[in-house]
Design a protein around this motif. Structure first.
Motif, PDB file in Angstrom:
ATOM      1  N   ALA A 242      -5.953   0.186   4.557  1.00 36.69           N
ATOM      2  CA  ALA A 242      -5.225  -0.773   5.375  1.00 36.69           C
ATOM      3  C   ALA A 242      -4.298  -0.017   6.312  1.00 36.69           C
ATOM      4  O   ALA A 242      -4.270   1.215   6.334  1.00 36.69           O
ATOM      5  CB  ALA A 242      -4.418  -1.720   4.480  1.00 36.69           C
ATOM      6  N   HIS A 243      -3.513  -0.739   7.097  1.00 37.95           N
ATOM      7  CA  HIS A 243      -2.518  -0.125   7.962  1.00 37.95           C
ATOM      8  C   HIS A 243      -1.362   0.420   7.136  1.00 37.95           C
ATOM      9  O   HIS A 243      -0.943  -0.235   6.185  1.00 37.95           O
ATOM     10  CB  HIS A 243      -1.955  -1.153   8.952  1.00 37.95           C
ATOM     11  N   PRO A 244      -0.826   1.556   7.503  1.00 41.85           N
ATOM     12  CA  PRO A 244       0.332   2.095   6.789  1.00 41.85           C
ATOM     13  C   PRO A 244       1.628   1.384   7.167  1.00 41.85           C
ATOM     14  O   PRO A 244       2.652   1.553   6.507  1.00 41.85           O
ATOM     15  CB  PRO A 244       0.357   3.566   7.209  1.00 41.85           C
ATOM     16  N   CYS A 245       1.601   0.600   8.252  1.00 42.63           N
ATOM     17  CA  CYS A 245       2.772  -0.165   8.680  1.00 42.63           C
ATOM     18  C   CYS A 245       2.276  -1.345   9.498  1.00 42.63           C
ATOM     19  O   CYS A 245       1.107  -1.399   9.878  1.00 42.63           O
ATOM     20  CB  CYS A 245       3.739   0.702   9.497  1.00 42.63           C
ATOM     21  N   GLU A 246       3.168  -2.294   9.733  1.00 42.50           N
ATOM     22  CA  GLU A 246       2.812  -3.479  10.515  1.00 42.50           C
ATOM     23  C   GLU A 246       3.899  -3.739  11.557  1.00 42.50           C
ATOM     24  O   GLU A 246       4.928  -3.053  11.582  1.00 42.50           O
ATOM     25  CB  GLU A 246       2.642  -4.702   9.611  1.00 42.50           C
ATOM     26  N   SER A 247       3.697  -4.733  12.406  1.00 39.53           N
ATOM     27  CA  SER A 247       4.663  -5.016  13.456  1.00 39.53           C
ATOM     28  C   SER A 247       6.021  -5.410  12.872  1.00 39.53           C
ATOM     29  O   SER A 247       7.058  -5.208  13.485  1.00 39.53           O
ATOM     30  CB  SER A 247       4.153  -6.129  14.370  1.00 39.53           C
ATOM     31  N   LYS A 248       6.011  -5.986  11.666  1.00 36.46           N
ATOM     32  CA  LYS A 248       7.236  -6.226  10.913  1.00 36.46           C
ATOM     33  C   LYS A 248       6.919  -5.987   9.448  1.00 36.46           C
ATOM     34  O   LYS A 248       5.744  -5.979   9.052  1.00 36.46           O
ATOM     35  CB  LYS A 248       7.756  -7.639  11.136  1.00 36.46           C
ATOM     36  N   GLN A 249       7.947  -5.760   8.636  1.00 41.00           N
ATOM     37  CA  GLN A 249       7.703  -5.452   7.237  1.00 41.00           C
ATOM     38  C   GLN A 249       6.993  -6.613   6.550  1.00 41.00           C
ATOM     39  O   GLN A 249       7.371  -7.773   6.703  1.00 41.00           O
ATOM     40  CB  GLN A 249       9.006  -5.148   6.507  1.00 41.00           C
ATOM     41  N   VAL A 250       5.955  -6.272   5.798  1.00 41.91           N
ATOM     42  CA  VAL A 250       5.190  -7.258   5.046  1.00 41.91           C
ATOM     43  C   VAL A 250       5.104  -6.769   3.609  1.00 41.91           C
ATOM     44  O   VAL A 250       4.376  -5.825   3.310  1.00 41.91           O
ATOM     45  CB  VAL A 250       3.774  -7.447   5.623  1.00 41.91           C
ATOM     46  N   ALA A 257       8.229   0.105  13.497  1.00 41.18           N
ATOM     47  CA  ALA A 257       9.420   0.549  14.209  1.00 41.18           C
ATOM     48  C   ALA A 257      10.337   1.389  13.332  1.00 41.18           C
ATOM     49  O   ALA A 257      11.168   2.157  13.839  1.00 41.18           O
ATOM     50  CB  ALA A 257      10.186  -0.666  14.740  1.00 41.18           C
ATOM     51  N   ASP A 258      10.197   1.283  12.021  1.00 38.77           N
ATOM     52  CA  ASP A 258      11.041   2.036  11.087  1.00 38.77           C
ATOM     53  C   ASP A 258      10.433   3.371  10.693  1.00 38.77           C
ATOM     54  O   ASP A 258      11.034   4.130   9.932  1.00 38.77           O
ATOM     55  CB  ASP A 258      11.295   1.204   9.825  1.00 38.77           C
ATOM     56  N   MET A 259       9.262   3.668  11.190  1.00 41.03           N
ATOM     57  CA  MET A 259       8.590   4.908  10.812  1.00 41.03           C
ATOM     58  C   MET A 259       8.999   6.042  11.754  1.00 41.03           C
ATOM     59  O   MET A 259       9.464   5.807  12.864  1.00 41.03           O
ATOM     60  CB  MET A 259       7.077   4.706  10.851  1.00 41.03           C
ATOM     61  N   GLN A 261       9.053   9.109  14.461  1.00 40.79           N
ATOM     62  CA  GLN A 261       8.407   9.261  15.759  1.00 40.79           C
ATOM     63  C   GLN A 261       7.096  10.029  15.600  1.00 40.79           C
ATOM     64  O   GLN A 261       7.021  11.015  14.883  1.00 40.79           O
ATOM     65  CB  GLN A 261       9.336  10.001  16.724  1.00 40.79           C
ATOM     66  N   GLY A 262       6.077   9.574  16.284  1.00 39.10           N
ATOM     67  CA  GLY A 262       4.795  10.253  16.234  1.00 39.10           C
ATOM     68  C   GLY A 262       3.819   9.669  15.238  1.00 39.10           C
ATOM     69  O   GLY A 262       2.661  10.098  15.180  1.00 39.10           O
ATOM     70  N   THR A 263       4.246   8.675  14.470  1.00 43.08           N
ATOM     71  CA  THR A 263       3.343   8.122  13.458  1.00 43.08           C
ATOM     72  C   THR A 263       2.177   7.347  14.067  1.00 43.08           C
ATOM     73  O   THR A 263       1.211   7.028  13.378  1.00 43.08           O
ATOM     74  CB  THR A 263       4.113   7.191  12.495  1.00 43.08           C
ATOM     75  N   ASN A 264       2.268   7.073  15.350  1.00 43.78           N
ATOM     76  CA  ASN A 264       1.184   6.318  15.991  1.00 43.78           C
ATOM     77  C   ASN A 264      -0.094   7.125  16.141  1.00 43.78           C
ATOM     78  O   ASN A 264      -1.108   6.598  16.605  1.00 43.78           O
ATOM     79  CB  ASN A 264       1.631   5.809  17.363  1.00 43.78           C
ATOM     80  N   ALA A 265      -0.096   8.393  15.738  1.00 45.56           N
ATOM     81  CA  ALA A 265      -1.305   9.214  15.853  1.00 45.56           C
ATOM     82  C   ALA A 265      -2.185   9.137  14.617  1.00 45.56           C
ATOM     83  O   ALA A 265      -3.320   9.613  14.650  1.00 45.56           O
ATOM     84  CB  ALA A 265      -0.929  10.671  16.116  1.00 45.56           C
ATOM     85  N   VAL A 266      -1.695   8.555  13.527  1.00 43.23           N
ATOM     86  CA  VAL A 266      -2.524   8.421  12.324  1.00 43.23           C
ATOM     87  C   VAL A 266      -3.633   7.400  12.605  1.00 43.23           C
ATOM     88  O   VAL A 266      -3.408   6.382  13.243  1.00 43.23           O
ATOM     89  CB  VAL A 266      -1.658   7.990  11.115  1.00 43.23           C
ATOM     90  N   THR A 267      -4.823   7.687  12.154  1.00 42.55           N
ATOM     91  CA  THR A 267      -5.982   6.850  12.467  1.00 42.55           C
ATOM     92  C   THR A 267      -5.779   5.395  12.064  1.00 42.55           C
ATOM     93  O   THR A 267      -6.198   4.481  12.781  1.00 42.55           O
ATOM     94  CB  THR A 267      -7.240   7.416  11.787  1.00 42.55           C
ATOM     95  N   MET A 268      -5.132   5.134  10.946  1.00 38.43           N
ATOM     96  CA  MET A 268      -4.979   3.771  10.451  1.00 38.43           C
ATOM     97  C   MET A 268      -3.738   3.066  10.990  1.00 38.43           C
ATOM     98  O   MET A 268      -3.450   1.938  10.580  1.00 38.43           O
ATOM     99  CB  MET A 268      -4.975   3.747   8.921  1.00 38.43           C
ATOM    100  N   TYR A 269      -3.032   3.667  11.934  1.00 37.41           N
ATOM    101  CA  TYR A 269      -1.911   2.996  12.587  1.00 37.41           C
ATOM    102  C   TYR A 269      -2.448   1.782  13.346  1.00 37.41           C
ATOM    103  O   TYR A 269      -3.557   1.822  13.891  1.00 37.41           O
ATOM    104  CB  TYR A 269      -1.239   3.971  13.556  1.00 37.41           C
ATOM    105  N   PRO A 270      -1.653   0.677  13.434  1.00 33.05           N
ATOM    106  CA  PRO A 270      -2.252  -0.566  13.911  1.00 33.05           C
ATOM    107  C   PRO A 270      -2.348  -0.821  15.405  1.00 33.05           C
ATOM    108  O   PRO A 270      -2.709  -1.935  15.793  1.00 33.05           O
ATOM    109  CB  PRO A 270      -1.366  -1.635  13.246  1.00 33.05           C
ATOM    110  N   THR A 271      -2.072   0.132  16.262  1.00 38.19           N
ATOM    111  CA  THR A 271      -2.261  -0.109  17.694  1.00 38.19           C
ATOM    112  C   THR A 271      -2.838   1.132  18.382  1.00 38.19           C
ATOM    113  O   THR A 271      -2.723   2.246  17.873  1.00 38.19           O
ATOM    114  CB  THR A 271      -0.938  -0.491  18.407  1.00 38.19           C
ATOM    115  N   ALA A 272      -3.443   0.905  19.545  1.00 36.42           N
ATOM    116  CA  ALA A 272      -4.039   2.006  20.302  1.00 36.42           C
ATOM    117  C   ALA A 272      -3.922   1.718  21.789  1.00 36.42           C
ATOM    118  O   ALA A 272      -4.467   0.725  22.263  1.00 36.42           O
ATOM    119  CB  ALA A 272      -5.501   2.195  19.922  1.00 36.42           C
TER     120      ALA A 272
END
Length: 349
Positions: A242-250, A257-259, A261-272
């Motif tokens: 699954a995603h390691p994070c979401e647009s808000k905590q679930v 937003a709490d992760m 900087q740079g976490t958006n490069a992980v393959t399972m991050y939820p945006t591209a």
């Protein structure tokens, strides 16, 4: 019967804290199960390569089909998941390509073809008059009937692709997995991509061939949403991540937003964003997730909560019953128009 017991729009992280990966799980009648392939020795998948339209960079020729090659590379990335410094994959799962298929039906684990399919949907269902007039429109289930992408059922046009998992609600064992790409319909060549009126414009190729950002459908020598980038993310859902994070905590899943900087490069991050290709390559966190599920001793079950009474059938309750989880890749572009309460990005339904 087509059961969608739980839906969540999911998408495509750099340095990530160890063990920050998330498994895809679902809770039915108090029992939470996480997904895994019970026999990971050969999970064969196929591609329906028929498309309404494609960018010149993804156009098939007599020699090769770049879209099929992108899918093959995406699944191979997970099959070859290897820890840094390792000499062999630590994920014990085989994902052989089964070739192309004419099947364009997703969510087939409830008793139809049984193929695990990657299918390219031809534009948005909201643009198909026959779909809008059909009862399937109100339930967001017109994709199989009209070969379009169900943007009207709450997903919206920010979603690049969805992967639907059919699973045992008592064990989490995956029965079927299918990926649907929100592809270009082939209409509107030369029109602006600003509001994506005819589906997402996917491009293929290396960083050196992507060039500038595409502005219109059919434009050549440019890059927009990278197909391999998208499919590598979806293949992660296919194997149970699954995603390691979401647009808000679930629940226990943090807000992106709490992760760090740079976490958006992980393959399972939820945006591209457009032209991104970094998620073609698994980050350490992705590798750890795959290797934690598929160990040398066999796939690892995670089951918590109360036991089920005996039962059966299709649905979300009863020992041996089947449930369905919708996993999707979302690209959150500021210029996209939202559809109000019917638009979903990364918030569970």
């Amino acid at each position: 019967m087509r059961a969608r017991a739980l839906a969540a729009a999911l998408a495509l992280v750099v340095a990530w804290p160890a063990q920050a990966y998330e498994r895809s799980c679902a809770t039915n009648d108090g029992l939470t199960v996480c997904f895994y392939w019970p026999d990971p020795s050969a999970v064969t998948w196929k591609v329906n390569a028929v498309r309404g339209g494609s960018s010149p960079s993804c156009e098939a020729s007599s020699a090769a089909d770049p879209a099929v090659q992108a899918a093959q590379a995406a699944f191979a990335a997970w099959e070859g998941a290897t820890r840094a410094g390792g000499s062999a994959p630590c994920a014990h799962i085989a994902l052989p390509f089964g070739g192309t298929t004419r099947t364009a039906i997703a969510q087939t684990g409830l008793g139809t073809s049984g193929e695990h399919v990657v299918a390219f949907r031809k534009g948005w269902c909201s643009d198909v008059a026959a779909a809008r007039a059909d009862a399937c429109y109100s339930t967001g289930s017109c994709d199989n009937k009209y070969d379009c992408f169900d943007d009207e059922g709450g997903l919206g046009r920010s979603v690049l692709a969805i992967t639907t998992i059919i699973y045992s609600s008592s064990t989490g064992a995956i029965q079927d997995a299918d990926t649907e790409v929100a592809d270009w319909s082939g209409a509107g060549a030369g029109t602006s991509l600003g509001t994506l009126p005819d589906g997402w414009y996917f491009t293929c190729g290396s960083a050196s061939t992507l060039g500038q950002t595409c502005g219109t459908y059919g434009e050549a020598s440019c890059g927009f949403e990278d197909l391999q980038n998208t499919l590598t993310h979806e293949a992660g859902h296919f194997i149970g991540l699954a995603h390691p994070c979401e647009s808000k905590q679930v629940g226990s899943t943090p807000a992106c937003a709490d992760m760090p900087q740079g976490t958006n490069a992980v393959t399972m991050y939820p945006t591209a964003p457009p032209k991104e290709i970094q998620k073609r390559t698994l980050a350490d966190d992705d590798v750890e997730g795959a290797c934690a599920i598929y160990t040398a001793a066999g796939p690892v079950q995670e089951i918590t909560g109360k036991s089920h009474s005996s039962g059966g059938g299709c649905g979300t309750a009863g020992d041996g019953a089947l449930g369905a989880l919708l996993l999707a890749g979302a690209a959150l572009l500021p210029r996209l128009r939202r559809k109000g309460s019917r638009q979903r990005t990364t918030t569970p339904a």
